[in-house]
Design an enzyme around this catalytic site. Structure first.
Site, PDB file in Angstrom:
ATOM      1  CB  ALA A  64      31.628 -64.287  95.098  1.00 50.78           C
ATOM      2  N   GLY A  98      26.722 -63.985  96.085  1.00 53.50           N
ATOM      3  CA  GLY A  98      27.210 -62.772  96.740  1.00 53.50           C
ATOM      4  C   GLY A  98      26.406 -61.525  96.381  1.00 53.50           C
ATOM      5  CD  GLU A 110      26.155 -64.631 100.263  1.00 54.13           C
ATOM      6  OE1 GLU A 110      26.876 -64.665  99.236  1.00 54.13           O
ATOM      7  OE2 GLU A 110      26.387 -65.333 101.251  1.00 54.13           O
ATOM      8  CD  GLU A 126      26.074 -68.794  97.076  1.00 49.96           C
ATOM      9  OE1 GLU A 126      24.920 -69.286  97.059  1.00 49.96           O
ATOM     10  OE2 GLU A 126      26.315 -67.651  97.469  1.00 49.96           O
TER      11      GLU A 126
END
Ligand code: CAA
Length: 257
Positions: free
Chosen positions: A65, A108, A111, A131
């Site tokens: 992300a 992300g 993911e 993260e």
């Protein structure tokens, strides 16, 4: 249709989506989410398209992300906007999506790859949930999907240490379906997607739904769900055509009905 952060092209019945934010190693910001959701809605609605491939660059599928977008956010903003909830809509795409991963698939990015129906990895692929190094955690489903894919021991180690898994380890652990040389990745993914796009469309949707049900339900309920969908496929013209074609020793011709 053109998008700001992704490139979309059709190769026969395959929609090839390439993440295109090279300056940020394809980090997933709100614009990527908006573009991706729009592209997936268009893909699902287009009867000429049977399977999608999502890929990134040689260096990065996606490095996570967008940290710069999240940096100044507080709890109230994140909770009020249910940050990342939009990605749940991506998983409601009904046609199959293959992630073709080369280079980094982190946070992300890992993911997103796991939200796809399966992952084909280049031998350069690196998967991780780093993260924790930012004092946060996965937020797009990584703690759940990674654990279901590779089991608790590896998922826990990766989430707690941020350690990356290379392509060979990811294949051994069952995170990816296959590893191919980096130079062949997109071609191989499109070839696999073309095979899927050539199958009877209702059977493709049913197969995707029933395999996904294995993640959401008990074995008995999942088997029941499978059997009901299997029975339902006998209400389709394509089932009749598929079995007749086999008996007549010819290829089936699908109508999607
Ligand atoms: N968000 C925003 N920008 C990012 C980014 C990210 N996730 N990852 C890389 N970038 C940017 C860098 O800031 C850099 O930009 P500038 O040139 O403007 O400085 C550019 O992309 C190139 O990156 P690097 O110079 O860092 O490239 P590198 O080859 O030295 O390192 C890397 C590559 C190891 C992947 C490193 O970029 C990195 O560690 N990235 C962050 C990985 C990460 O922590 N991901 C998790 C994000 S949080 C998350 O995803 C939450 C969630 O659950 C959804």
């Amino acid at each position: 249709m053109t998008y700001e952060t992704i490139l979309v092209e059709q190769r026969g019945g395959v929609t090839l989506v390439t993440l295109n934010r090279p300056q940020a190693l394809n980090a997933l910001n709100s614009q990527v989410l908006a573009d991706m959701l729009a592209a997936m809605v268009a893909f699902d609605a287009d009867p000429s398209q049977g399977c999608a491939v999502i890929t990134g660059s040689e260096k990065a599928f996606a490095a996570g992300a967008d940290i710069k977008e999240m940096q100044a956010q507080g709890f109230a903003d994140m909770y009020a906007h249910d940050f990342f909830a939009g990605w749940d809509r991506f998983t409601r795409t009904r046609k199959p999506i293959i992630a073709a991963v080369a280079g980094y698939a982190l946070g992300g990015g890992c993911e997103l790859a796991m939200m796809c129906d399966f992952i084909l990895a280049a031998d350069t692929a690196k998967f991780g949930q780093p993260e924790i190094k930012l004092a946060v955690s996965p937020g797009m489903g990584g703690s759940q999907r990674l654990t279901r894919a590779v089991g608790k021991a590896k998922a826990m180690e990766m989430c707690l240490t941020g350690r990356m898994m290379d392509a060979a380890e990811a294949e051994r652990a069952g995170l990816v379906s296959r590893v191919v040389p980096a130079a062949d990745l997109v071609e191989e993914a499109v070839k696999t997607a073309t095979t899927i796009a050539g199958m009877a469309p209702l059977a493709v949707k049913a197969n995707k739904e029933m395999v996904n049900a294995a993640f959401d339900t008990t074995l008995a309920m999942g088997v029941q769900f499978e059997r009901r969908l299997f029975h339902a496929l006998f209400g389709t013209d394509d089932q009749s055509e598929g079995m007749t074609a086999f008996v007549e020793k010819r290829q089936g011709v699908w109508t999607g009905k």
